[in-house]
Write a protein that holds these residues in place. Structure first.
Motif, PDB file in Angstrom:
ATOM      1  N   PHE A  58       3.526   7.050  10.931  1.00 26.73           N
ATOM      2  CA  PHE A  58       3.901   5.869  11.794  1.00 26.73           C
ATOM      3  C   PHE A  58       3.231   4.715  10.881  1.00 26.73           C
ATOM      4  O   PHE A  58       2.152   4.826  10.536  1.00 26.73           O
ATOM      5  CB  PHE A  58       3.368   5.929  13.029  1.00 26.73           C
ATOM      6  CG  PHE A  58       4.049   6.972  14.089  1.00 26.73           C
ATOM      7  CD1 PHE A  58       5.374   6.758  14.830  1.00 26.73           C
ATOM      8  CD2 PHE A  58       3.733   8.495  14.202  1.00 26.73           C
ATOM      9  CE1 PHE A  58       5.748   7.610  15.530  1.00 26.73           C
ATOM     10  CE2 PHE A  58       4.063   9.103  15.264  1.00 26.73           C
ATOM     11  CZ  PHE A  58       5.276   8.561  15.746  1.00 26.73           C
ATOM     12  N   GLU A  59       4.148   3.713  11.289  1.00 30.39           N
ATOM     13  CA  GLU A  59       3.408   2.216  11.030  1.00 30.39           C
ATOM     14  C   GLU A  59       3.305   1.501  12.133  1.00 30.39           C
ATOM     15  O   GLU A  59       4.083   1.504  13.083  1.00 30.39           O
ATOM     16  CB  GLU A  59       4.363   1.546  10.004  1.00 30.39           C
ATOM     17  CG  GLU A  59       4.080  -0.009   9.705  1.00 30.39           C
ATOM     18  CD  GLU A  59       4.937  -0.897   8.590  1.00 30.39           C
ATOM     19  OE1 GLU A  59       5.926  -0.322   8.280  1.00 30.39           O
ATOM     20  OE2 GLU A  59       4.473  -1.820   8.300  1.00 30.39           O
ATOM     21  N   ALA A  60       1.976   0.889  12.061  1.00 31.65           N
ATOM     22  CA  ALA A  60       1.752   0.191  13.239  1.00 31.65           C
ATOM     23  C   ALA A  60       1.880  -0.999  12.840  1.00 31.65           C
ATOM     24  O   ALA A  60       1.816  -1.843  12.115  1.00 31.65           O
ATOM     25  CB  ALA A  60       0.020   0.382  13.308  1.00 31.65           C
ATOM     26  N   VAL A 117      -0.861   0.997   8.074  1.00 31.50           N
ATOM     27  CA  VAL A 117      -1.546  -0.194   8.871  1.00 31.50           C
ATOM     28  C   VAL A 117      -1.409  -1.400   7.591  1.00 31.50           C
ATOM     29  O   VAL A 117      -1.643  -1.460   6.467  1.00 31.50           O
ATOM     30  CB  VAL A 117      -3.191   0.032   9.222  1.00 31.50           C
ATOM     31  CG1 VAL A 117      -3.522  -1.337   9.612  1.00 31.50           C
ATOM     32  CG2 VAL A 117      -3.090   1.083  10.401  1.00 31.50           C
ATOM     33  N   ASN A 118      -0.804  -2.391   8.104  1.00 33.38           N
ATOM     34  CA  ASN A 118      -0.629  -3.565   7.260  1.00 33.38           C
ATOM     35  C   ASN A 118      -1.882  -4.379   7.074  1.00 33.38           C
ATOM     36  O   ASN A 118      -2.462  -4.677   8.169  1.00 33.38           O
ATOM     37  CB  ASN A 118       0.546  -4.396   7.896  1.00 33.38           C
ATOM     38  CG  ASN A 118       2.046  -4.148   7.708  1.00 33.38           C
ATOM     39  OD1 ASN A 118       2.563  -3.555   6.915  1.00 33.38           O
ATOM     40  ND2 ASN A 118       2.111  -3.368   8.875  1.00 33.38           N
ATOM     41  N   LEU A 119      -2.360  -4.767   5.849  1.00 32.81           N
ATOM     42  CA  LEU A 119      -3.127  -5.478   5.625  1.00 32.81           C
ATOM     43  C   LEU A 119      -3.002  -6.943   5.168  1.00 32.81           C
ATOM     44  O   LEU A 119      -1.866  -6.931   4.242  1.00 32.81           O
ATOM     45  CB  LEU A 119      -4.109  -4.984   4.650  1.00 32.81           C
ATOM     46  CG  LEU A 119      -5.030  -3.827   4.961  1.00 32.81           C
ATOM     47  CD1 LEU A 119      -5.943  -3.351   4.015  1.00 32.81           C
ATOM     48  CD2 LEU A 119      -5.862  -4.212   6.409  1.00 32.81           C
ATOM     49  N   LEU A 148      -2.910   2.176   3.677  1.00 34.64           N
ATOM     50  CA  LEU A 148      -3.016   0.737   3.594  1.00 34.64           C
ATOM     51  C   LEU A 148      -1.832   0.088   3.053  1.00 34.64           C
ATOM     52  O   LEU A 148      -1.560   0.420   1.946  1.00 34.64           O
ATOM     53  CB  LEU A 148      -4.472   0.308   3.352  1.00 34.64           C
ATOM     54  CG  LEU A 148      -5.544   0.955   3.995  1.00 34.64           C
ATOM     55  CD1 LEU A 148      -6.712   1.004   3.284  1.00 34.64           C
ATOM     56  CD2 LEU A 148      -5.667   0.320   5.434  1.00 34.64           C
ATOM     57  N   GLU A 149      -1.075  -0.766   3.905  1.00 35.94           N
ATOM     58  CA  GLU A 149      -0.035  -1.412   3.278  1.00 35.94           C
ATOM     59  C   GLU A 149      -0.203  -2.829   2.901  1.00 35.94           C
ATOM     60  O   GLU A 149      -0.934  -3.549   3.768  1.00 35.94           O
ATOM     61  CB  GLU A 149       1.175  -1.466   4.289  1.00 35.94           C
ATOM     62  CG  GLU A 149       1.742  -0.078   4.506  1.00 35.94           C
ATOM     63  CD  GLU A 149       3.271  -0.081   5.316  1.00 35.94           C
ATOM     64  OE1 GLU A 149       3.460  -1.202   5.381  1.00 35.94           O
ATOM     65  OE2 GLU A 149       3.699   0.952   5.556  1.00 35.94           O
ATOM     66  N   MET A 150      -0.033  -3.420   1.676  1.00 30.35           N
ATOM     67  CA  MET A 150      -0.196  -4.780   0.960  1.00 30.35           C
ATOM     68  C   MET A 150       1.151  -5.155   0.528  1.00 30.35           C
ATOM     69  O   MET A 150       1.665  -4.198  -0.305  1.00 30.35           O
ATOM     70  CB  MET A 150      -1.662  -4.628   0.549  1.00 30.35           C
ATOM     71  CG  MET A 150      -1.536  -3.796  -0.853  1.00 30.35           C
ATOM     72  SD  MET A 150      -3.135  -3.007  -1.146  1.00 30.35           S
ATOM     73  CE  MET A 150      -3.310  -1.910   0.031  1.00 30.35           C
ATOM     74  N   ILE A 178       2.411  -0.306  -1.572  1.00 28.81           N
ATOM     75  CA  ILE A 178       2.912  -1.635  -1.566  1.00 28.81           C
ATOM     76  C   ILE A 178       4.368  -1.909  -0.747  1.00 28.81           C
ATOM     77  O   ILE A 178       5.192  -1.314  -0.860  1.00 28.81           O
ATOM     78  CB  ILE A 178       3.263  -2.186  -3.132  1.00 28.81           C
ATOM     79  CG1 ILE A 178       2.176  -1.888  -4.003  1.00 28.81           C
ATOM     80  CG2 ILE A 178       3.860  -3.259  -3.403  1.00 28.81           C
ATOM     81  CD1 ILE A 178       1.034  -2.915  -3.776  1.00 28.81           C
ATOM     82  N   ASP A 179       3.943  -2.834   0.321  1.00 23.95           N
ATOM     83  CA  ASP A 179       5.125  -3.069   1.112  1.00 23.95           C
ATOM     84  C   ASP A 179       5.853  -4.438   0.464  1.00 23.95           C
ATOM     85  O   ASP A 179       5.675  -4.836  -0.459  1.00 23.95           O
ATOM     86  CB  ASP A 179       4.189  -3.895   2.222  1.00 23.95           C
ATOM     87  CG  ASP A 179       5.199  -3.574   3.600  1.00 23.95           C
ATOM     88  OD1 ASP A 179       6.187  -3.204   3.686  1.00 23.95           O
ATOM     89  OD2 ASP A 179       4.383  -3.982   4.792  1.00 23.95           O
ATOM     90  N   ASP A 180       7.378  -4.293   1.213  1.00 24.06           N
ATOM     91  CA  ASP A 180       8.361  -5.226   0.643  1.00 24.06           C
ATOM     92  C   ASP A 180       8.648  -5.218  -0.888  1.00 24.06           C
ATOM     93  O   ASP A 180       8.592  -6.102  -1.394  1.00 24.06           O
ATOM     94  CB  ASP A 180       8.064  -6.594   1.165  1.00 24.06           C
ATOM     95  CG  ASP A 180       7.637  -6.725   2.797  1.00 24.06           C
ATOM     96  OD1 ASP A 180       8.151  -5.885   3.490  1.00 24.06           O
ATOM     97  OD2 ASP A 180       7.001  -7.605   3.058  1.00 24.06           O
ATOM     98  N   LEU A 199       5.439   2.990  -3.026  1.00 24.26           N
ATOM     99  CA  LEU A 199       6.269   1.853  -2.892  1.00 24.26           C
ATOM    100  C   LEU A 199       7.081   1.896  -1.742  1.00 24.26           C
ATOM    101  O   LEU A 199       7.783   2.823  -1.696  1.00 24.26           O
ATOM    102  CB  LEU A 199       7.102   1.704  -4.135  1.00 24.26           C
ATOM    103  CG  LEU A 199       6.243   1.852  -5.605  1.00 24.26           C
ATOM    104  CD1 LEU A 199       7.283   1.376  -6.853  1.00 24.26           C
ATOM    105  CD2 LEU A 199       5.324   0.527  -5.521  1.00 24.26           C
ATOM    106  N   LYS A 200       7.075   0.805  -1.272  1.00 24.54           N
ATOM    107  CA  LYS A 200       8.290   0.782  -0.032  1.00 24.54           C
ATOM    108  C   LYS A 200       9.189  -0.179  -0.707  1.00 24.54           C
ATOM    109  O   LYS A 200       8.970  -1.475  -0.555  1.00 24.54           O
ATOM    110  CB  LYS A 200       7.415   0.313   1.293  1.00 24.54           C
ATOM    111  CG  LYS A 200       6.603   1.053   1.651  1.00 24.54           C
ATOM    112  CD  LYS A 200       5.796   0.944   3.117  1.00 24.54           C
ATOM    113  CE  LYS A 200       6.699   0.966   4.297  1.00 24.54           C
ATOM    114  NZ  LYS A 200       6.216   0.669   5.615  1.00 24.54           N
ATOM    115  N   ILE A 201      10.538   0.185  -0.585  1.00 26.05           N
ATOM    116  CA  ILE A 201      11.621  -0.641  -0.871  1.00 26.05           C
ATOM    117  C   ILE A 201      11.844  -1.589   0.311  1.00 26.05           C
ATOM    118  O   ILE A 201      12.220  -1.103   1.408  1.00 26.05           O
ATOM    119  CB  ILE A 201      12.761   0.176  -1.214  1.00 26.05           C
ATOM    120  CG1 ILE A 201      12.472   1.409  -2.243  1.00 26.05           C
ATOM    121  CG2 ILE A 201      13.933  -0.654  -1.771  1.00 26.05           C
ATOM    122  CD1 ILE A 201      13.677   2.194  -2.407  1.00 26.05           C
TER     123      ILE A 201
HETATM  124 MG    MG Z   1       4.473  -2.970   6.590  1.00 25.41          MG
END
Ligand code: MG
Ligand code: C2E
Ligand code: MG
Ligand code: MG
Length: 279
Positions: A58-60, A117-119, A148-150, A178-180, A199-201
């Motif tokens: 899950f993404e918070a 979790v987004n940082l 951890l997403e950054m 890596i987000d976005d 990596l998140k596209i």
């Molecule tokens: Mg995110």
């Protein structure tokens, strides 16, 4: 500035810029009290393995319910929290709450999902690793379930400090994403040097992927590059089955988006985890 306002209310309200400044001040002081007033809530969006059709994580995602203003979206208040430094305390609350929830799901015998979790870049301070270690210890969540997403900017600014922090976090057993991805300015050399697992596209490449060959080309390049660098890849913002088919056809195994589920409050997320997805 506040004094000036008292002296001449009319002038103040006649200026758009001042109205925006005022709105900001009001929002910032409300934000300052939001934690103690327990106005924040986490929603959880499933991350899906499309082959097995199962929820793997899950993404918070943070929500702010202001008593008068109603629901305020993170795109509106996270930047403000970053500029004011409040993101440090808010970010700790997010980490604590997300880790505690994940551990509770594990303990309830539900499938052992990870939690992303987004940082914010502002949270990358010298003691970030210790503070995350303390939260993991306190909640009892095994580090390997925390991702951890950054954003890419982490790879470009304060490179040696951030590298040390990220190494400490992965040494501890946490995963990094890596987000976005594709929207920032990271260089491919940095991508290779940091201990990144995923990596998140970005959703902007997924949106028109079935009609825009350029977006498809970019998504393919990211998927291939992730594979070559032995990284995982997740597509964000998948809303339609045709997008899923294209992305899966090119080797993207994990996805997130409204096609599977919107972000949900904890009880609804738990139900979904128990009952499984239908898509
Ligand atoms: Mg995110
Ligand atoms: P993000 O980390 O890239 O999160 C994904 C965003 O896309 C979420 O928006 C999610 O609701 C939305 N989304 C997911 N699937 C779809 C889809 O299929 N279609 C569309 N149109 N949108 C989709 P949300 O929750 O509004 O969050 C926006 C951003 O706010 C996040 O982007 C993240 O950068 C930031 N954010 C959220 N929670 C936190 C937090 O706890 N800490 C920090 N620092 N930032 C946060
Ligand atoms: Mg994103
Ligand atoms: Mg983002």
């Amino acid at each position: 500035r506040a004094k000036e306002l008292d002296r001449n209310n009319f002038q103040f309200y006649s200026s758009d810029l001042n109205v925006r400044v005022m709105e900001r001040m009001i929002l910032e002081s409300a934000l300052r009290r939001a934690l103690e007033r327990q106005e924040f809530k986490l929603y959880y969006q499933p991350q899906v393995d499309v082959l097995s059709r199962s929820i793997v994580g899950f993404e918070a995602l943070l929500r702010w319910y202001h008593p008068d203003l109603g629901l305020i979206s993170p795109d509106k208040f996270v930047p403000l929290a970053e500029e004011s430094g409040l993101i440090i305390a808010i970010g700790e609350w997010v980490l604590q709450t997300a880790c505690r929830q994940t551990k509770a799901w594990h303990d309830a015998g539900l499938p052992p999902v990870r939690m992303a979790v987004n940082l914010s870049t502002r949270q990358f301070r010298p003691n970030l690793d210790q503070s995350i270690a303390a939260i993991l210890l306190e909640t009892g969540l095994e580090p390997c379930f925390l991702e951890l997403e950054m954003t890419e900017s982490i790879l470009m600014r304060n490179v040696s400090e951030n590298m040390a922090l990220l190494r400490a976090l992965t040494d501890m057993g946490c995963h990094l994403a890596i987000d976005d991805f594709g929207t920032g300015y990271s260089s491919l050399a940095y991508l290779k040097n940091f201990p990144l697992g995923r990596l998140k596209i970005d959703r902007s490449f997924v949106r028109d992927i079935t009609s825009n060959p350029d977006d498809l080309a970019i998504a393919k390049i990211i998927i291939d590059m992730a594979r070559t660098l032995r990284m995982q890849v997740t597509a964000e913002g998948v809303e339609a089955y045709e997008q899923l088919e294209l992305l899966a056809g090119h080797g993207c195994a994990e996805m997130q988006g409204f096609l599977f589920s919107r972000p949900l409050p904890a009880d609804k997320a738990q139900q979904l985890l128990r009952n499984g997805l239908t898509f």
